[in-house]
Design an enzyme around this catalytic site. Structure first.
Site, short mmCIF file in Angstrom:
data_model
loop_
_atom_site.label_atom_id
_atom_site.label_comp_id
_atom_site.label_asym_id
_atom_site.label_seq_id
_atom_site.Cartn_x
_atom_site.Cartn_y
_atom_site.Cartn_z
N LYS A 102 -34.41 -8.60 4.09
CA LYS A 102 -33.94 -9.98 3.91
C LYS A 102 -33.14 -10.47 5.13
CE LYS A 102 -31.89 -12.96 0.40
NZ LYS A 102 -31.21 -13.00 -0.90
N PHE A 130 -30.23 -2.78 -5.73
CA PHE A 130 -30.94 -3.57 -6.73
C PHE A 130 -32.28 -4.06 -6.18
CE2 PHE A 130 -31.82 -7.81 -8.64
CZ PHE A 130 -32.15 -7.35 -9.91
N GLN A 131 -33.33 -3.84 -6.93
CA GLN A 131 -34.69 -4.23 -6.55
C GLN A 131 -35.13 -3.64 -5.20
OE1 GLN A 131 -35.34 -8.49 -7.25
NE2 GLN A 131 -35.96 -7.94 -9.34
N GLU A 174 -47.77 -10.25 -9.80
CA GLU A 174 -48.12 -9.96 -8.40
C GLU A 174 -49.48 -9.26 -8.28
OE1 GLU A 174 -45.15 -9.42 -9.70
OE2 GLU A 174 -43.67 -10.45 -8.46
N MET A 198 -67.28 0.11 -22.00
CA MET A 198 -67.85 1.23 -21.26
C MET A 198 -67.30 2.56 -21.78
SD MET A 198 -70.14 1.97 -19.10
CE MET A 198 -70.58 0.88 -17.75
#
Lengths: 559, 168
Positions: A162, A112-113, A50, A473
């Site tokens: 949802k 969950f999630q 993502e 760097m």
């Protein structure tokens, strides 16, 4: 009115915003939206992480000038977006991120999630929304695009539970947005404009500092006109690179920590600085207490909170840069401008003085030479993106940009892993021009899995890796400021040619400039993505450099 | 001390956005009081901060950037009515002390709102200075508990920030 679901309303609202591409990854909490996407004409680009989806949408936005859109599911999908959203926030890039959320009744239960993405993204978005009814979605989408793209642009997140995606309702689509707490159209204060005109008129040694705000407001032609009118040289910030053609006699390139010596020198000498759409970042000013203490500063910015956030200014013009510059030009035109012969000569002399040494070492792959070769091979309108680190600063210093929106880099957040997915997003937005990611090996390895996306979606971008097998760097800072104690900077890289090939892309490793030119010319006509591995010396520094905490006058590496 | 009055959307999460902006920018909130206004969809926040004019200016500008913040005003002390409410629970060891506390409460135009054998709760409103003076005076009896609301304020005269808000 026919009843539709929240997911249908979302896609219809996006269609009405003329969204043609979405970057994302599906998951449980956003499945109803993906189910609607199945029947949609909107192109969906399946990412592998993502973070890359957000960077692709950001790259799309920076190349096209219109908001980029990304989708993610709840929980880890949403939290993986965070770096990408923060990158867009720091660079004022218009992004609309849509995340799925667990059903309303499960919010707050550590389901969950589940993650509080509204809480997490509040400090890194311009605004965020969580519709609790499907009927709110069209209004929220309209507001999100309006907020993202107007005023000082920035990312907006919409988090949709949802069950709100599946809920059906009679849903109306508004044509207008009304937000009583948001009005991006600020009328210019003419007294301030007049003071600016007077200062510029009286200035003997004006310098213009152009930032990302010039790009956001498309003020390119006004900047060009004003610079020539005042005979004021233009130095840009990293974000402003591309705001002024770097082959113009009045261009100084970039200013700041890794600015060109001529930009830093003339900025110090200026009696009046016209700063347009910049925020006086520490990377631009060096030690801000020492920055141009003897010059008058005029600051134009659409975000009033930028005025005197970092640096005291003499004149502050709050508003759109294009409109402000137009008004200043009119004001100056009515007075007339005196020749600044001495300043012009000084500019030419300084530029001549720092003119680079003849780079005739034809077979040595020094980063400046690689970038100059790239410039020679690419057409004027080609887009380059960069990763973050030495590669980025070499590109900023040595790759001259002539057209707006053709240099895309993570300035504010300095996100390693940004350049490659941003290149894919840019190429999707502007498919007809070549897009090259100037990468470092360390940065590229952070999002290299986007090769999968580029191959599958037939997005033939080119990745040019300046490969020093280092976090370059960091190694440079350790070399210069930590007595060469190289702590955790040496990398063991994959074989980038084989890596590219295993993804279905093509790869080259080049040993000299001729091979580089060859590889580039093949990559440019190719229909699959290309990776060009350019081994460079691990000892090479980006110079010049203003050491951290020092002023612009203390630039290192200038002879 | 600087007092800032803001009108914000009266909906969930707005206080979080405001306080989070303060935290993220490293500004310190001295006190904040929030409540509904005469319009059901608008709330007023009165925020007191410690800092100079430059800091106050930056705070105001950062507040204005928030989409849910509709109007922001810096309040000047002379032009403002400021009030705070405190409830003070005081230990009462004997009737003499009770008498003394009641006298002080009267002088400060407070009210006794709860009486128990060994304690009193005093309600007191006023400017923060007045509250401090009262609290200092009765501290020696033993303060069992103290709850202050933070300042709420309105500018004097006819002008309102809500009027400008409604016009938008």
């Amino acid at each position: 009115m026919e009843e539709i679901s929240g997911a249908e309303a979302l896609l219809e609202a996006l269609r009405r915003e003329k969204v043609d591409t979405i970057f994302g990854i599906p998951g449980g909490a956003i499945l109803p939206v993906y189910d609607e996407l199945y029947d949609s004409d909107i192109r969906h680009i399946l990412c592998r992480h993502e973070q890359s989806a957000a960077h692709m949408a950001d790259g799309y936005a920076r190349a096209s000038g219109k908001p980029g859109v990304c989708f993610a599911t709840s929980g880890p999908g949403a939290s993986n977006l965070v770096t990408g959203i923060a990158t867009a926030y720091m660079d004022s890039s218009p992004l609309v991120a849509v995340t799925g959320q667990v059903p309303k009744a499960m919010i707050g239960k550590d389901s969950f999630q589940e993650i509080d993405i509204i809480g997490i993204t509040t400090p890194i978005t311009k605004h965020n929304f969580q519709p609790m009814r499907a009927a709110e979605i069209p209004r929220i989408v309209k507001a999100a695009f309006y907020i993202a793209a107007t005023g000082r642009p920035g990312p907006v997140l919409i988090d949709i539970p949802k069950d709100v995606q599946t809920e059906k309702d009679s849903i109306a689509f508004p044509n207008e947005v009304k937000l009583r707490g948001y009005n991006p159209h600020i009328p210019l204060r003419m007294d301030e404009v007049k003071r600016a005109v007077r200062l510029l008129y009286e200035s003997k040694k004006p310098v213009i500092l152009a930032g990302g705000g010039v790009k956001s407001s498309n003020a390119f032609s006004e900047l060009h006109e004003l610079s020539e009118m005042l005979q004021a040289p233009v130095a840009t910030t990293l974000m402003g690179k591309g705001a002024f053609p770097e082959n113009h006699p009045l261009s100084l390139g970039i200013v700041g920590m890794h600015g060109t010596p001529e930009a830093n020198r003339l900025t110090i000498e200026a009696d009046v600085i016209l700063a347009i759409g910049i925020r006086f970042s520490d990377r631009t000013t060096g030690n801000v207490e020492e920055f141009c203490v003897d010059s008058k500063i005029i600051h134009i910015d659409i975000d009033e909170a930028e005025i005197e956030k970092n640096r005291y200014v003499d004149v502050a013009i709050i508003g759109d840069a294009k409109e402000a510059l137009k008004t200043i030009i009119e004001g100056l035109r009515s007075i007339g401008i005196a020749e600044k012969k001495e300043w012009r000569e000084r500019i030419l002399a300084i530029k001549e003085h720092y003119k680079e040494r003849n780079m005739d070492e034809h077979f040595k792959l020094t980063p400046p030479l690689v970038l100059k070769t790239l410039r020679r091979v690419l057409p004027e309108d080609a887009i380059i993106t960069t990763e973050v680190g030495q590669n980025q600063m070499w590109a900023a210093l040595h790759f001259k940009v002539f057209k707006p929106r053709t240099f895309i880099s993570s300035g504010g957040l300095g996100t390693m892993g940004f350049g490659f997915p941003a290149a894919i997003g840019a190429k999707v937005a502007v498919p007809d021009v070549p897009v090259v990611d100037v990468a470092g090996d360390g940065s590229f390895c952070m999002t290299e899995n986007s090769l999968s996306t580029a191959v599958a979606e037939k997005v033939p971008v080119i990745v040019l890796i300046l490969n020093n097998e280092r976090l370059g760097m960091v190694a440079q800072w350790q070399r210069l400021f930590y007595g060469r104690r190289y702590s955790a900077v040496e990398l063991r890289n994959p074989d980038f040619v084989k890596l590219a090939e295993s993804y279905g892309a093509q790869g080259w490793r080049v040993a000299d400039i001729n091979e580089l030119e060859n590889a580039l010319s093949q990559a440019l006509v190719s229909e699959i993505p290309s990776v060009i591995d350019v081994p460079i010396s691990p000892e090479e520094d980006v110079m010049p450099m203003v050491p951290p905490g020092k002023g612009l006058a203390e630039t290192m590496g200038v002879t | 001390m600087t007092l800032i009055s803001t009108i914000v959307e009266h909906k969930p999460g707005v206080l979080f956005r405001v306080s989070n902006m303060f935290r993220r920018r490293g500004f310190n909130i001295e006190s904040i009081s929030v409540g509904p206004t005469e319009h059901p969809d608008l709330a007023r926040m009165t925020i007191m901060i410690r800092g100079d004019e430059k800091l106050a200016g930056q705070v105001v500008k950062q507040l204005r950037k928030l989409i849910d913040v509709i109007s922001v005003q810096l309040l000047e002390e002379e032009q403002t009515v400021q009030r705070e409410l405190a409830l003070v629970k005081i230990r009462v060891e004997n009737p003499e002390i009770r008498r003394e506390i009641m006298d002080y409460t009267n002088i400060f135009r407070g009210r006794i709102v709860d009486v128990a054998p060994n304690s009193l709760i005093v309600e007191i409103t006023g400017t923060p200075d007045k509250m401090d003076a009262f609290i200092n005076l009765i501290r020696r009896f033993g303060i069992l508990e103290l709850s202050r609301t933070g300042i709420t304020a309105l500018s004097r005269g006819e002008a309102t920030i809500i009027k400008t808000v409604r016009a938008v």
